[in-house]
Design an enzyme around this catalytic site. Structure first.
Site, PDB file in Angstrom:
ATOM      1  N   ILE A  17       1.235  -5.502   9.353  1.00  0.00           N
ATOM      2  CA  ILE A  17       1.960  -5.517   8.034  1.00  0.00           C
ATOM      3  C   ILE A  17       1.425  -3.972   7.455  1.00  0.00           C
ATOM      4  O   ILE A  17       0.331  -3.448   7.676  1.00  0.00           O
ATOM      5  CB  ILE A  17       1.477  -6.597   7.060  1.00  0.00           C
ATOM      6  CG1 ILE A  17      -0.155  -6.592   7.016  1.00  0.00           C
ATOM      7  CG2 ILE A  17       1.984  -7.816   7.666  1.00  0.00           C
ATOM      8  CD1 ILE A  17      -0.503  -7.965   6.190  1.00  0.00           C
ATOM      9  N   ASP A  18       2.257  -3.468   6.671  1.00  0.00           N
ATOM     10  CA  ASP A  18       1.997  -2.288   6.059  1.00  0.00           C
ATOM     11  C   ASP A  18       0.710  -2.064   5.229  1.00  0.00           C
ATOM     12  O   ASP A  18       0.470  -2.948   4.677  1.00  0.00           O
ATOM     13  CB  ASP A  18       3.272  -1.829   5.417  1.00  0.00           C
ATOM     14  CG  ASP A  18       4.489  -1.509   6.256  1.00  0.00           C
ATOM     15  OD1 ASP A  18       4.546  -1.292   7.276  1.00  0.00           O
ATOM     16  OD2 ASP A  18       5.920  -1.705   5.693  1.00  0.00           O
ATOM     17  N   LYS A  19       0.358  -0.981   5.120  1.00  0.00           N
ATOM     18  CA  LYS A  19      -0.664  -0.695   4.140  1.00  0.00           C
ATOM     19  C   LYS A  19      -0.666  -1.152   2.944  1.00  0.00           C
ATOM     20  O   LYS A  19      -1.671  -1.886   2.520  1.00  0.00           O
ATOM     21  CB  LYS A  19      -1.170   1.105   4.275  1.00  0.00           C
ATOM     22  CG  LYS A  19      -2.157   1.412   3.460  1.00  0.00           C
ATOM     23  CD  LYS A  19      -2.028   2.745   2.990  1.00  0.00           C
ATOM     24  CE  LYS A  19      -3.186   3.277   1.912  1.00  0.00           C
ATOM     25  NZ  LYS A  19      -2.961   4.709   1.499  1.00  0.00           N
TER      26      LYS A  19
END
Length: 305
Positions: A137-139
């Site tokens: 999952i994105d930062k």
């Protein structure tokens, strides 16, 4: 070292050399290419140029691609929010702002650094930099992430991902009021033709399907639940921009005038799958983080006031 030679075609006349080279390979960043240019690894007609050189039709571009350097990933003690753990799987509730795995220029403070300190038996399928990482999952997206502790578990979980049998539900706040109560976005995603640092809906992209359901509407925003059928890079963020409702706070795909949150208002809330060894159905649900709770409270007050 791999050596690549290409000839500039008429349609690329006047394009900067770093931008032109970035179009050749999806995983080459502009920063990486500019570094290669400084080191003399990219030349035009046998001569060194600067990153802002404008290509001319017929230019012969030579790219000497250096061998990848494996980073030394150091275990770091972290206060990980572990939802579940056994000998095969760890479920982590990742905070917004934490990078999942190391990359050049970002080798510390990632989830992988913390996982390596916590346990030394992560799956090796994705190599040194991404041990145990089955999906990302994105930062700046918070929420649930599954990690495999051995190769057998990794293979079984990856197969479930490929077969689209893993439940992944997100919640987020988007710009504008979505009129439909629910819907499905089926639009292929690939690299943005104009900006290689972004993804976009493109004709030759990979199939991407996102289901959504409206949870609550506000005057200028909508609180939405998303369910992923596929898992393309930035899928929810790209799809919501595509239908005219970008995520609030999204620095890459959203407007600058937005809600007071650092990063996109998106949270991986529900994760469900079959245990890779026992076959037991497992499902986990993460509570909304404080920043999203605060935004929803603010939006509700504005509706009343």
């Amino acid at each position: 070292m791999e050596i690549i030679e290409k000839i500039v075609q008429p349609e690329n006349q006047g394009v900067r050399i770093d931008k032109w080279v970035a179009q050749l390979q999806n995983d080459w960043s502009r920063t990486q290419i500019q570094n290669w240019i400084k080191k003399g690894l990219i030349s035009v007609n046998g001569k060194q140029v600067k990153a802002n050189y404008k290509c001319e039709e017929g230019d012969r571009i030579t790219i000497c691609v250096p061998e990848p350097v494996e980073l030394d990933v150091v275990p770091e003690k972290m206060d990980l929010d572990i939802f579940y753990e056994d000998k095969d799987v760890i479920i982590i509730n990742k905070p917004r702002g934490m990078v999942v795995h190391p990359a050049p220029g970002h080798t510390k403070g990632t989830l992988v650094n913390g996982l390596l300190y916590h346990c030394d038996d992560l799956s090796g399928i994705n190599g040194v930099l991404r041990p145990g990482i089955v999906h990302r999952i994105d930062k700046d997206t918070s929420g649930l992430l599954m990690v495999a502790k051995n190769d057998y578990a990794h293979e079984q979980l990856a197969r479930q991902l490929a077969n689209k049998t893993i439940t992944r539900k997100y919640v987020g706040i988007v710009h504008g009021t979505i009129e439909e109560s629910y819907g499905t976005i089926d639009a292929p995603i690939g690299r943005d033709k104009k900006d290689r640092q972004k993804m976009a809906v493109v004709d030759d992209g990979k199939q991407a399907i996102t289901h959504f359901q409206v949870l609550e509407r506000f005057q200028a925003y909508t609180f939405v639940e998303f369910q992923l059928e596929t898992g393309r890079t930035h899928q929810i963020r790209v799809h919501m921009k595509y239908i005219g409702h970008p995520l609030a706070g999204d620095p890459k795909y959203g407007p600058k005038k937005t809600l007071p949150i650092v990063g996109q208002a998106l949270h991986a809330k529900i994760l469900g799958f079959k245990h890779p060894r026992t076959g037991e159905d497992l499902q986990f649900e993460s509570p909304l983080p404080a920043d999203l709770v605060n935004l929803l409270t603010m939006l509700k007050r504005e509706e009343i006031g």
